[in-house]
Design a protein around this motif. Structure first.
Motif, short mmCIF file in Angstrom:
data_model
loop_
_atom_site.label_atom_id
_atom_site.label_comp_id
_atom_site.label_asym_id
_atom_site.label_seq_id
_atom_site.Cartn_x
_atom_site.Cartn_y
_atom_site.Cartn_z
N LEU A 113 -19.49 17.64 36.67
CA LEU A 113 -19.34 16.32 37.30
C LEU A 113 -20.71 15.72 37.64
O LEU A 113 -20.94 14.53 37.41
CB LEU A 113 -18.50 16.46 38.58
CG LEU A 113 -16.99 16.50 38.39
CD1 LEU A 113 -16.30 17.09 39.61
CD2 LEU A 113 -16.46 15.10 38.10
N ARG B 254 -22.40 12.22 36.05
CA ARG B 254 -22.91 11.14 36.90
C ARG B 254 -24.34 10.76 36.52
O ARG B 254 -24.75 9.61 36.69
CB ARG B 254 -22.86 11.54 38.38
CG ARG B 254 -21.47 11.48 38.98
CD ARG B 254 -21.51 11.64 40.49
NE ARG B 254 -21.84 13.00 40.90
CZ ARG B 254 -20.94 13.95 41.14
NH1 ARG B 254 -19.65 13.68 41.03
NH2 ARG B 254 -21.32 15.15 41.52
N ALA C 3 -10.07 18.01 41.35
CA ALA C 3 -11.21 17.72 40.46
C ALA C 3 -10.73 17.18 39.12
O ALA C 3 -11.40 16.36 38.49
CB ALA C 3 -12.05 18.98 40.25
N SER D 4 -12.62 11.98 40.21
CA SER D 4 -12.25 13.15 39.40
C SER D 4 -13.12 13.22 38.15
O SER D 4 -13.91 12.31 37.86
CB SER D 4 -10.78 13.06 39.00
OG SER D 4 -10.61 12.04 38.04
N LEU D 5 -12.94 14.27 37.41
CA LEU D 5 -13.65 14.43 36.13
C LEU D 5 -13.35 13.26 35.20
O LEU D 5 -14.25 12.74 34.52
CB LEU D 5 -13.22 15.75 35.49
CG LEU D 5 -13.89 16.15 34.17
CD1 LEU D 5 -15.38 16.36 34.38
CD2 LEU D 5 -13.24 17.43 33.63
N GLU E 43 -15.10 10.01 36.47
CA GLU E 43 -16.52 9.99 36.11
C GLU E 43 -16.71 9.74 34.62
O GLU E 43 -17.69 9.11 34.20
CB GLU E 43 -17.19 11.29 36.53
CG GLU E 43 -17.32 11.49 38.03
CD GLU E 43 -18.27 10.52 38.71
OE1 GLU E 43 -18.84 9.63 38.03
OE2 GLU E 43 -18.43 10.63 39.94
#
Length: 279
Positions: A70, A74, A134, A164-165, A168
């Motif tokens: 994650l 980002r 997640a 969450s994944l 992102e």
């Protein structure tokens, strides 16, 4: 030339770990191997305990990989994110195969230990809940089982409130110039994800030109791999529970098999599956 006596003395010195860190010291094996404390006289409780303890260790690693991935997403660090997502999928495979061992427990064997479990249940696993959050399966009611433990609740809540994944990943798509609706880039992250035709169109533009969007195409397939493995884990969970306890209620108060079957219908990254029909 070294004599046999010298060789033996040297080997003994090399095998003496009384003054240095040994394998057992490094892994804290005394603590780990003494953490299995059956409450019943039943032989099979050791299997039950170790199955769940080892699964929690794998989940700890899975959370480590997902959390780091994650962070990579980002910061637009895609190659390391790919490596961690691949590892996350392999960890899920380990969790899937763990059910093969537990499935050797028969209904009478489980019935012998069930009274000793009290209300404890895998449903209460805070690490599993962090993984669910997640991956985007947000449900505020799932915070309640952890309310009695402030430190664990804080950890679960941090995943609940964060993107969450998949969130992102959509934000990454937008930064890479793929049109994504603004209300999917900034929203209440505690709400369950809702599928969108516009988001599917964004992913379709990637899949229709994979050479042009190779990194994003790779990301989509890594996410699909992960959900595929997670689905298998859920399926093996429900079939193992049905095999061992049938349709009895779970020890933690859930509906047991009926609850787990509902979870099979949860789709984490919906557009990555529906787009295949439209390609």
């Amino acid at each position: 030339m070294a004599t046999p006596e010298t060789i033996v003395h040297t080997e003994k010195a090399q095998l003496d770990f009384s003054r240095s860190m040994s394998y057992g010291d490094y892994l804290h094996l005394d603590q780990i191997l003494n953490a299995q404390r059956p409450l019943s006289p039943a032989h099979d409780e050791m299997l039950f305990i170790i199955q769940h303890q080892t699964s929690e260790l794998w989940m700890k690693l899975l959370l480590t990989e997902l959390g780091s991935a994650l962070g990579d997403l980002r910061e637009d660090r895609l190659p390391p994110a790919f490596k961690k997502l691949t590892r996350a999928s392999r960890i899920m495979e380990q969790l899937v195969h763990a059910w093969d061992v537990l499935a050797t427990m028969t209904p009478p064997e489980y019935s012998a230990i069930r009274p000793f479990l009290g209300p404890s249940s895998g449903f209460q696993s805070f690490q599993y809940r962090c993984i669910e959050f997640a991956l985007g399966n947000k449900n505020a009611a799932m915070l309640t089982p952890h309310a009695h433990h402030p430190e664990r609740l804080a950890m679960v809540q941090s995943f609940f409130e964060a993107p969450s994944l998949y969130d992102e990943s959509l934000r990454l798509l937008a930064r890479q110039g793929i049109p994504v609706p603004q209300n999917y880039l900034e929203r209440d992250w505690t709400k369950p994800y809702e599928a969108s035709a516009e988001v599917e169109a964004a992913w379709l533009s990637v899949y229709r030109a994979p050479e042009q969007h190779w990194d994003l195409y790779q990301l989509a397939e890594k996410l699909t791999d992960l959900e595929d493995a997670f689905r298998l884990w859920r399926f093996r969970h429900v079939t193992t529970v049905e095999r061992v306890i049938g349709f009895k209620r779970g020890t933690g108060g859930t509906g047991g098999v009926s609850y787990l079957r509902k979870m099979l219908d949860v789709v984490l990254f919906p557009e990555l599956w529906t787009l295949r029909t439209d390609l």
